[in-house]
Motif scaffolding. Sequence first.
Motif, PDB file in Angstrom:
ATOM      1  N   ALA A   1       0.842  -1.204   0.000  1.00 36.61           N
ATOM      2  CA  ALA A   1       0.000   0.000   0.000  1.00 36.61           C
ATOM      3  C   ALA A   1       0.872   1.247   0.000  1.00 36.61           C
ATOM      4  CB  ALA A   1      -0.942  -0.016   1.207  1.00 36.61           C
ATOM      5  N   ARG A   2       1.917   1.236   0.801  1.00 39.61           N
ATOM      6  CA  ARG A   2       2.814   2.402   0.838  1.00 39.61           C
ATOM      7  C   ARG A   2       3.514   2.575  -0.505  1.00 39.61           C
ATOM      8  NH1 ARG A   2       7.188   4.594   5.052  1.00 39.61           N
ATOM      9  NH2 ARG A   2       8.231   5.986   3.599  1.00 39.61           N
ATOM     10  N   LEU A   3       4.012   1.453  -1.067  1.00 32.41           N
ATOM     11  CA  LEU A   3       4.698   1.537  -2.354  1.00 32.41           C
ATOM     12  C   LEU A   3       3.760   2.027  -3.450  1.00 32.41           C
ATOM     13  CD1 LEU A   3       6.872  -1.696  -2.195  1.00 32.41           C
ATOM     14  CD2 LEU A   3       7.641   0.666  -1.938  1.00 32.41           C
ATOM     15  N   LEU A   4       2.509   1.562  -3.445  1.00 32.48           N
ATOM     16  CA  LEU A   4       1.548   2.029  -4.448  1.00 32.48           C
ATOM     17  C   LEU A   4       1.340   3.538  -4.328  1.00 32.48           C
ATOM     18  CD1 LEU A   4      -1.061  -0.857  -4.409  1.00 32.48           C
ATOM     19  CD2 LEU A   4       0.501  -0.250  -6.283  1.00 32.48           C
ATOM     20  N   GLY A   5       1.352   4.046  -3.116  1.00 36.57           N
ATOM     21  CA  GLY A   5       1.244   5.493  -2.930  1.00 36.57           C
ATOM     22  C   GLY A   5       2.445   6.223  -3.502  1.00 36.57           C
ATOM     23  N   GLU A   6       3.628   5.653  -3.305  1.00 36.71           N
ATOM     24  CA  GLU A   6       4.848   6.288  -3.814  1.00 36.71           C
ATOM     25  C   GLU A   6       4.931   6.226  -5.330  1.00 36.71           C
ATOM     26  OE1 GLU A   6       8.357   4.901  -1.816  1.00 36.71           O
ATOM     27  OE2 GLU A   6       7.446   5.149   0.154  1.00 36.71           O
TER      28      GLU A   6
END
Length: 140
Positions: free
Chosen positions: A33-38
Amino acid sequence: MAAHLRVYLMRRVPADWLAEGGLRPDDTDRIPARLLGEYAGWAPELLRMITDNDGPYVDRPLFALPVPHTWPHAPGLRLLGDAAHLMPPLGAGANLAMPDAAELAPALAGSATMEDAVRGHEEVMLPRSAEIAGMLDGGA
């Protein structure tokens, strides 16, 4: 036999980015989820590298020496390849081991002393590796 594909994402982040974000390596839902945001705005086909992962997240920090990097001559010691040229994993560090060894071997055979051979080799090896490291600096 099942086919497997391993994908790596290289990012320039602090070494403690997981802990800093309140994450642990086994947070298999929160890390993607964090990587998708980045990576918001990237093509959906590329984002599948993150979303279609069925394995655990593995953090593999990468380190490179500053450019240019040299060291004082150390009698009786010679570093070659990645040991002498720590660079981003773009193929150059290991590939430098081959010319390093190919040039050092005849220098050792043709010099009066090992020190003469190593010092002469440093005069060739260090500028070459600094040039290549400069080209790769920031490449990861």
